[in-house]
Design an enzyme around this catalytic site. Structure first.
Site, PDB file in Angstrom:
ATOM      1  N   GLN A  92      17.183  59.345  64.324  1.00 49.46           N
ATOM      2  CA  GLN A  92      16.367  59.959  63.270  1.00 49.46           C
ATOM      3  C   GLN A  92      14.959  59.378  63.297  1.00 49.46           C
ATOM      4  O   GLN A  92      14.786  58.154  63.311  1.00 49.46           O
ATOM      5  CB  GLN A  92      17.005  59.716  61.901  1.00 49.46           C
ATOM      6  N   HIS A  98      17.307  66.486  57.408  1.00 55.29           N
ATOM      7  CA  HIS A  98      17.066  67.790  58.039  1.00 55.29           C
ATOM      8  C   HIS A  98      18.190  68.116  59.003  1.00 55.29           C
ATOM      9  O   HIS A  98      18.729  67.226  59.663  1.00 55.29           O
ATOM     10  CB  HIS A  98      15.723  67.809  58.776  1.00 55.29           C
TER      11      HIS A  98
HETATM   12  P1  5GP Z   1      14.669  63.664  63.993  1.00 57.30           P
HETATM   13  O1  5GP Z   1      14.306  62.940  65.258  1.00 57.30           O
HETATM   14  O2  5GP Z   1      14.279  62.866  62.776  1.00 57.30           O
HETATM   15  O3  5GP Z   1      16.087  64.135  63.950  1.00 57.30           O
HETATM   16  O4  5GP Z   1      13.830  65.000  64.016  1.00 57.30           O
HETATM   17  C1  5GP Z   1      12.537  65.090  63.507  1.00 57.30           C
HETATM   18  C2  5GP Z   1      11.959  66.380  64.039  1.00 57.30           C
HETATM   19  O5  5GP Z   1      10.836  66.703  63.248  1.00 57.30           O
HETATM   20  C3  5GP Z   1      11.488  66.306  65.491  1.00 57.30           C
HETATM   21  O6  5GP Z   1      12.164  67.302  66.252  1.00 57.30           O
HETATM   22  C4  5GP Z   1       9.985  66.566  65.394  1.00 57.30           C
HETATM   23  O7  5GP Z   1       9.500  67.341  66.461  1.00 57.30           O
HETATM   24  C5  5GP Z   1       9.861  67.285  64.071  1.00 57.30           C
HETATM   25  N1  5GP Z   1       8.603  67.062  63.372  1.00 57.30           N
HETATM   26  C6  5GP Z   1       8.035  65.860  63.084  1.00 57.30           C
HETATM   27  N2  5GP Z   1       6.904  66.019  62.399  1.00 57.30           N
HETATM   28  C7  5GP Z   1       6.745  67.363  62.234  1.00 57.30           C
HETATM   29  C8  5GP Z   1       5.739  68.141  61.596  1.00 57.30           C
HETATM   30  O8  5GP Z   1       4.756  67.635  61.038  1.00 57.30           O
HETATM   31  N3  5GP Z   1       5.900  69.495  61.616  1.00 57.30           N
HETATM   32  C9  5GP Z   1       6.973  70.072  62.235  1.00 57.30           C
HETATM   33  N4  5GP Z   1       7.045  71.420  62.197  1.00 57.30           N
HETATM   34  N5  5GP Z   1       7.942  69.362  62.843  1.00 57.30           N
HETATM   35  C10 5GP Z   1       7.822  68.022  62.852  1.00 57.30           C
END
Ligand code: 5GP
Ligand code: ZN
Length: 112
Positions: A92, A98
């Site tokens: 994460q 999410h």
């Molecule tokens: P995690 O690694 O926490 O499971 O996923 C976070 C996701 O959020 C990543 O796929 C990254 O590309 C996306 N993300 C991070 N910051 C932003 C943002 O400002 N806008 C959008 N649309 N996606 C984001």
């Protein structure tokens, strides 16, 4: 609170929205890992699945129901993957709960 997904949910910073209602917002991931890569978040700040309470069960169900409905809308009839990364070992990177909806290509297992 300095949370990027709270800012997207409130409209303070832009994103490509695909769906929103009183409880959840869905928007395109800015760094897509598949032809379809959508994030479904609760409007209310919950840092991760590990912070979700028993009283959030209906919200969690609604998040996954939204994923399924989006997958139908986006015509992912051949399947898709829905993922929640939790904490450092889960990979994460954004500390606002999410669900990733990934589709439009074949996925592999096990994940990295
Ligand atoms: P995690 O690694 O926490 O499971 O996923 C976070 C996701 O959020 C990543 O796929 C990254 O590309 C996306 N993300 C991070 N910051 C932003 C943002 O400002 N806008 C959008 N649309 N996606 C984001
Ligand atoms: Zn947040």
């Amino acid at each position: 609170m300095d949370c990027i997904f709270c800012k997207i949910a409130s409209g303070a910073i832009p994103a490509t929205l695909l769906f929103e209602d009183e409880e959840v917002v869905a928007f395109a991931d800015r760094n897509p890992q598949a032809p379809v890569h959508v994030l479904v978040i609760p409007r209310r700040h919950i840092a991760s699945l590990a912070q979700a309470a028993k009283t959030d069960d209906a919200l969690l169900g609604h998040m996954f129901g939204t994923v399924a409905e989006l997958a139908r809308t986006l015509q992912l009839a051949n399947g898709y993957r829905s993922v929640i990364n939790t904490g450092p070992d889960g990979g994460q990177t954004v500390e606002h709960l999410h669900v990733h909806l990934l589709g439009g290509r074949g996925m592999t297992w096990p994940p990295g």
